[in-house]
Every structure is written in structure tokens, then in C-alpha cells.
Design a protein around this motif. Structure first.
Motif, short mmCIF file in Angstrom:
data_model
loop_
_atom_site.label_atom_id
_atom_site.label_comp_id
_atom_site.label_asym_id
_atom_site.label_seq_id
_atom_site.Cartn_x
_atom_site.Cartn_y
_atom_site.Cartn_z
N GLN A 197 0.84 -1.20 0.00
CA GLN A 197 0.00 0.00 0.00
C GLN A 197 0.88 1.26 0.00
O GLN A 197 2.00 1.25 0.51
N ASN A 199 -0.37 4.48 1.07
CA ASN A 199 -1.04 5.54 1.82
C ASN A 199 -0.37 5.85 3.15
O ASN A 199 -0.95 6.51 4.02
N GLN A 201 0.55 3.53 5.34
CA GLN A 201 0.36 2.39 6.24
C GLN A 201 1.44 1.34 5.96
O GLN A 201 1.81 1.10 4.82
N ARG A 250 -0.91 7.87 15.62
CA ARG A 250 -1.13 6.73 14.74
C ARG A 250 -1.83 5.62 15.50
O ARG A 250 -1.85 5.61 16.74
N ILE A 268 -0.88 2.43 11.28
CA ILE A 268 -1.72 3.27 10.42
C ILE A 268 -1.61 4.70 10.92
O ILE A 268 -2.21 5.05 11.94
N ALA A 272 -3.19 8.44 6.96
CA ALA A 272 -3.73 7.37 6.11
C ALA A 272 -5.26 7.37 6.16
O ALA A 272 -5.91 6.98 5.18
N HIS A 275 -6.47 10.02 3.81
CA HIS A 275 -6.10 9.80 2.41
C HIS A 275 -7.33 9.34 1.61
O HIS A 275 -8.00 8.39 1.96
#
Length: 596
Positions: A197, A199, A201, A250, A268, A272, A275
Motif C-alpha cells: 500500500q 497511503n 500504512q 497513529r 496506520i 492514512a 487519504h
């Protein structure tokens, strides 16, 4: 105003709904992302557990089916063959199967390879960990395989599974260590797959002590360029946690890998969650703007129809209040016509009632002032005449003559041509005459000091406010005192007014008596009629307002001070008439000297 209020309420409701919708959607999206991350981590954890379980099964098969069942002195070839079969069956995941005795000497290995010269096995972490905790299997962190020579000169990253095993050599049992080196590439592939991913993460793997097994930024962490909160994550139980690391908020999701104690950690960052939310924000903002424009147009039309007759009614009311007294507007809807007609009748009734109330209040105020004034004159006259009678009986004729002349001067000021409001200077002269009389009566058993700032001489005050206080100082304060008493009259200009103070060094009184002096005019007094202080306080408040009047401070055996607070109103004929007519000056009206 109606249009503005209606539009503001409508826009506010739309804004609140938009914000609620956005945060609701954001919270739902966040929860779904967390749940998706948990499912992905659970699936990855299961795959990793299968991978590690396979390695454990290889270790168990090597120990129970090959090593434990054979004697090395008699079945060495069988043992080597069994290890070879295990390696061939799992060569995609294995790099080495090796067996060492308790001294660290190599007994057997597969694939057959030459051990490096003096690798000092007993100092290897996997060996020491296995020997220290014999009952468990142990998984190491990733490291380069450094035990055997490789003709291809390739270096492999491995994870070592080590355990203590029981060896049999010529029927004698001894301890050894079985080493199974797993290819780290298998775990790396699993972790790389879930870290696809973009984003922000990411996922990493650490052991129970926080040592990094896999991380997307593992090289930077090793070089000290970056850091990871892996030690804290290793202490978490499985679940979701809020965390602040290096100033960034986070979510941290932890999943424990069975058999190893490893922690699969998903991170995360808050960025994120936002996003991909920009389109939602733009949609909500656009929706609110469009609704606001529609509601503004509708509210303008509706408010115009409602407000037009109200504005006309308001204009007529403002003209009426300005003194023009026009006809109150009666028109528009039935409710507005009824309202205009009611206001017209109300104004007529109010005018009539106001005239009546003003007359009644003026008469009532004059009656109250006359009643209070009538209490002062007999009260003082009674005490003065009593003193003169006492002097005549004592054949102190000169003193009696002086007292009568002082009494005449005092009453000349008291009458003040029928005025109730006089200057402070005249009130001070009245007090001086009174004290001259009392000093003769009491044979100068007390001293009297007057220290008043001439700046306040020209201010307005109510007459006969100091004489009752001085009388109380003589009769109550100095009565029964052992030493020669002293009474002091001071006066100063203070912010917003003037402050006169009468102090004595007499017997004083308790705090409870002080509280009752100005609030309880029905209690039994020790001397005199007992109306003096209450009378003075009431008269000052009637003329100048409730924020002015008397304040008393006293300490037993220390003395008493009575403060008289009056406003700074310069004495003029105009100000006297206004005050005696029953009107009080507001704070703004007495803000500067000379201005009424």
C-alpha cells in the motif's frame, strides 16, 4: 434581521449536518480500515504460523525420527540419510540442518558442507539460547548464515530454529543442539506482499524483546537514520492501540505469532485515514454552498413579506418615542394590525400611569425626608437642652451662655433656610459647633481633632449627618473609658466621591453589634433614642442611592470608626433643587466636577 437569522440558522444546520456526516463517514471509514488491516494481519499471521509450523515439524521429525532413534556409533549413515531426506523434502524453505554436541562440535549437517574454520558455535546466540532454556524451541532474529563454506560465495539471510536434543553415542546419552536454518526470503516475501500500500500504512515484524525481524525501512533503522517503537509494540497484547511516536499520532495493531512470541505490527498513521477523503470534503462543501444559496433566496422572499409591516410599525413606534407622537401604524396581516392597535392603547395608558406615578413618588419621597428630618431635630435638641439645664443647675452661667450661643449658631445652620442639601463646609461648621457644646458639657474629658481636605468643602451633602455620629462616639464610644478619649473627624476626596470618617479610641464593640447597628433599628440601645445612625444612613441612601451611606468598623477595646460615603456632586443651586426634588445623580452625571 429575519432573513439573516433564518439564513444563519439554515446554514448552521446544514453545516452541522455536513460536519456530522463527514465525521460519521470518516469514523466508519477508519473502523473499516482497521478491521481490514486486522483481517489482513490475521491471514498473514496464519500463513506465517503455517510456515513456522512446518519448520517445527522438520525439527521434530529430525529429532524424534532420526536422532533419537539411532546410535551415532552404529547408525551414523542412517542418521545422515534421514537428515538428507528431510532437507530434500523442504529445501525450498530450508538452508541448513545441523547437529552439534554440547561442546559445540559439528556432528552432522545437511546439505553436506564444509564448516568454516573455528566458527565458535558456543558463542552463537541461537546456541546459547537453546542451552539456557532447554525445554523450548527458539527462533532467532534474521542473520547471515555464517557456519558453512559456500562454493558460490553467496550469503543467505536465515532465521535459526534451535533446540536441545538428546544424543546417543555407544549407548551413552549426552546433550546436543539441533539447528534448523530457515530461509528468511519466505518471511520477507510474506511481509513485502502486505506492504504494497502507498497511503503511509505499513507492517513490520519483531520478536518479544522488540528486536526487528522485518521492516520496510530495516536498513535505515540499522544505520540509525530512522527509528521504530518496536520495544513498546512488543509489550502490547493483541489489539488496537493509539500511539504518538515522534510527534505523529497513529493506530498500532498487534497480532502475536504462535510458537515464537513474535509480534506482527500494523501501523496506520492518521494521515492514512484522511487519504482519499478530499473528494468527500469537496462534495460536502459544495452541497452546503448550494443549499446556502437556495435558502438565502427563499429566506429573503419570506422575510421581506414578514418584516415590511413590522418595519413600518417600528418606525411609528420610534417616532412616538422621539416625542412626535404620531399615529401608530396599523396595517399588514391581522396579527400586525392587532399588535399596532394594542401598542397605541398601551402608550396612552402608560402616559396616564406615568404622570400619576411621578406625582405619587414625589409626594412619598418628600414625606420620607420630612419624617427622617423630624427625627434628627428633636433628638439633638433633647440632648443639647439637657446639657444646658445641667450647667444652669451647676451655676456655670458663662458656659451655659456659650452653649446657648453655639446652639443658636447650630440651629441657624440646621434650618439652612429650609434646605435639606447643604455644602460639606456648612455641615463641618455644624459639627464643630456641636462638639464645642459637648466639650463644655463633659468638662473637656475628650479631645476633638478635625482634619478635612478643603477640596471637598464645596461638595453637596445632606445636613445633620455628622452630629448623630459624633454623639454616638461620645455616648457609646467614650462612655466608661478609663483614659482621656479622642475623637477625630477626617475627610478626603476618593475615586467617585468623598469619604468622611469619625473615629474614637473608646471601648469599641463586637462584630455582631456592628452588623446590627445599621440593620436593626428596633433593638434596645444603651444611650439616647437610638435612631441616629439608622436615620443618617437612610437619609444618605434616599438622596444619593444605595451605593452610598455609612460603613462601620470597630474592635473591642480599640475604638470605632464610622465612614460616611457621599458622591462628588459640586454644590450649586441647580444640583440642590434636583436632589431635593427627589432625583439622584447617576455615575455618568457625577463623573467630573462641575458637570451635572
Amino acid at each position: 434581521m429575519i432573513m439573516v437569522v433564518f439564513s444563519a440558522i439554515s446554514v448552521s444546520i446544514m453545516l452541522i449536518l455536513g460536519v456530522v456526516m463527514y465525521f460519521r463517514f470518516s469514523a466508519t471509514s477508519q473502523q473499516e480500515m482497521i478491521q481490514a488491516t486486522q483481517k489482513l494481519m490475521e491471514q498473514t499471521g496464519e500463513n506465517m504460523e503455517d510456515y513456522l509450523m512446518n519448520m517445527r515439524q522438520v525439527s521434530d521429525a529430525a529429532y524424534y525420527n532420526v536422532i533419537k532413534e539411532n546410535d551415532f556409533s552404529e547408525h551414523g549413515n542412517d542418521i545422515q540419510q534421514g537428515l538428507s531426506l528431510l532437507y530434500e523434502a523442504n529445501r525450498e524453505r530450508l538452508r541448513t540442518i545441523a547437529l552439534y554436541n554440547k561442546y559445540g562440535s559439528l556432528i552432522g549437517a545437511e546439505p553436506i558442507a564444509t564448516q568454516k574454520e573455528d566458527p565458535n558455535v558456543t558463542r552463537q546466540g541461537w546456541y546459547q539460547q537453546a542451552m539456557s532454556e532447554m525445554e523450548n524451541m527458539h527462533f532467532s532474529t534474521p542473520h547471515i548464515q555464517n557456519l558453512f563454506e559456500d562454493d558460490t560465495f553467496r550469503y543467505y539471510w536465515v532465521i535459526s530454529l534451535s533446540r536441545v536434543v538428546e544424543l546417543t553415542d555407544k549407548g551413552i546419552s549426552q546433550l546436543g543442539v539441533l539447528l534448523v536454518d530457515m530461509d528468511y526470503a519466505g518471511i520477507s516475501r510474506m511481509m513485502t506482499k502486505i506492504n504494497a500500500q502507498n497511503n503511509g500504512q505499513y507492517y513490520y515484524l519483531c520478536d518479544s524483546n522488540g528486536e526487528i525481524i522485518y521492516h520496510t525501512q530495516q536498513i535505515q533503522i540499522s544505520d540509525g537514520i530512522m527509528s521504530e517503537n518496536s520495544e513498546k509494540a512488543a509489550s502490547y497484547r493483541d489489539g488496537v492501540y493509539d500511539e504518538v511516536f515522534e510527534g505523529e499520532r497513529r493506530k498500532v495493531i498487534v497480532n502475536t505469532i504462535s510458537y515464537t512470541g513474535w509480534r506482527l505490527v500494523g501501523v496506520i498513521p492518521n494521515s492514512a485515514f484522511t487519504h482519499g477523503m478530499f473528494n468527500i470534503r469537496y462534495f460536502i462543501v459544495l452541497l452546503i454552498l448550494l443549499m446556502a444559496m437556495m435558502l438565502g433566496a427563499v429566506s429573503q422572499i419570506v422575510s421581506a413579506r414578514i418584516s415590511r409591516p413590522l418595519l413600518k410599525l417600528n418606525e411609528s413606534v420610534l417616532e412616538y418615542e422621539a416625542g412626535e407622537k404620531p399615529e401608530i401604524y396599523v396595517g399588514g396581516p391581522m396579527e400586525i394590525r392587532y399588535l399596532g392597535d394594542s401598542i397605541q392603547r398601551s402608550y396612552e395608558q402608560i402616559d396616564s400611569l406615568m404622570r400619576k406615578i411621578v406625582m405619587e413618588q414625589t409626594e412619598r419621597r418628600k414625606s420620607e425626608l420630612d419624617a427622617l428630618q423630624s427625627q434628627i431635630n428633636p433628638h439633638f435638641l433633647y440632648n443639647a437642652l439637657d446639657s444646658i439645664i445641667w450647667m444652669v443647675e451647676g451655676e456655670r452661667n458663662d458656659e451655659a451662655v456659650f452653649m446657648i450661643s453655639q446652639l443658636a449658631k447650630l440651629f441657624r445652620i440646621s434650618l439652612a433656610k429650609g434646605r435639606t442639601v447643604i455644602t460639606v463646609e456648612e455641615e463641618l461648621q455644624h459639627a464643630r459647633s456641636y462638639m464645642n457644646i459637648q466639650k463644655i458639657r463633659y468638662k473637656d474629658c475628650f479631645s476633638f481633632i478635625m482634619d478635612v481636605d478643603p477640596e471637598i468643602y464645596s461638595l453637596s451633602t445632606v445636613k445633620l449627618i455628622l452630629q448623630p455620629i459624633l454623639e454616638n462616639a461620645i455616648n457609646y464610644g467614650l462612655h466608661g473609658a478609663d483614659d482621656c478619649g479622642e475623637i477625630k473627624l477626617t475627610g478626603r476626596r476618593v475615586e467617585g466621591g468623598a469619604l468622611l470618617a469619625v473615629s474614637d479610641n473608646g471601648i469599641g464593640m463586637s462584630e455582631e453589634e456592628v452588623r446590627c447597628l445599621l440593620t436593626d433599628d428596633n433593638r434596645i440601645h444603651k444611650h439616647g433614642s437610638g435612631v441616629g445612625l439608622v436615620n443618617v444612613n437612610n437619609r444618605i441612601r434616599i438622596f444619593f442611592g444605595d451605593e452610598y451611606g455609612l460603613k462601620i468598623e470597630s474592635e473591642p477595646d480599640e475604638g470605632t470608626t464610622v465612614f460616611v460615603c457621599i458622591p462628588a456632586i459640586p454644590y450649586t443651586e441647580e444640583s440642590r433643587k434636583v436632589l431635593e426634588a427627589g432625583h439622584t445623580f447617576g455615575r455618568q452625571e457625577r463623573k467630573t466636577d462641575g458637570e451635572i
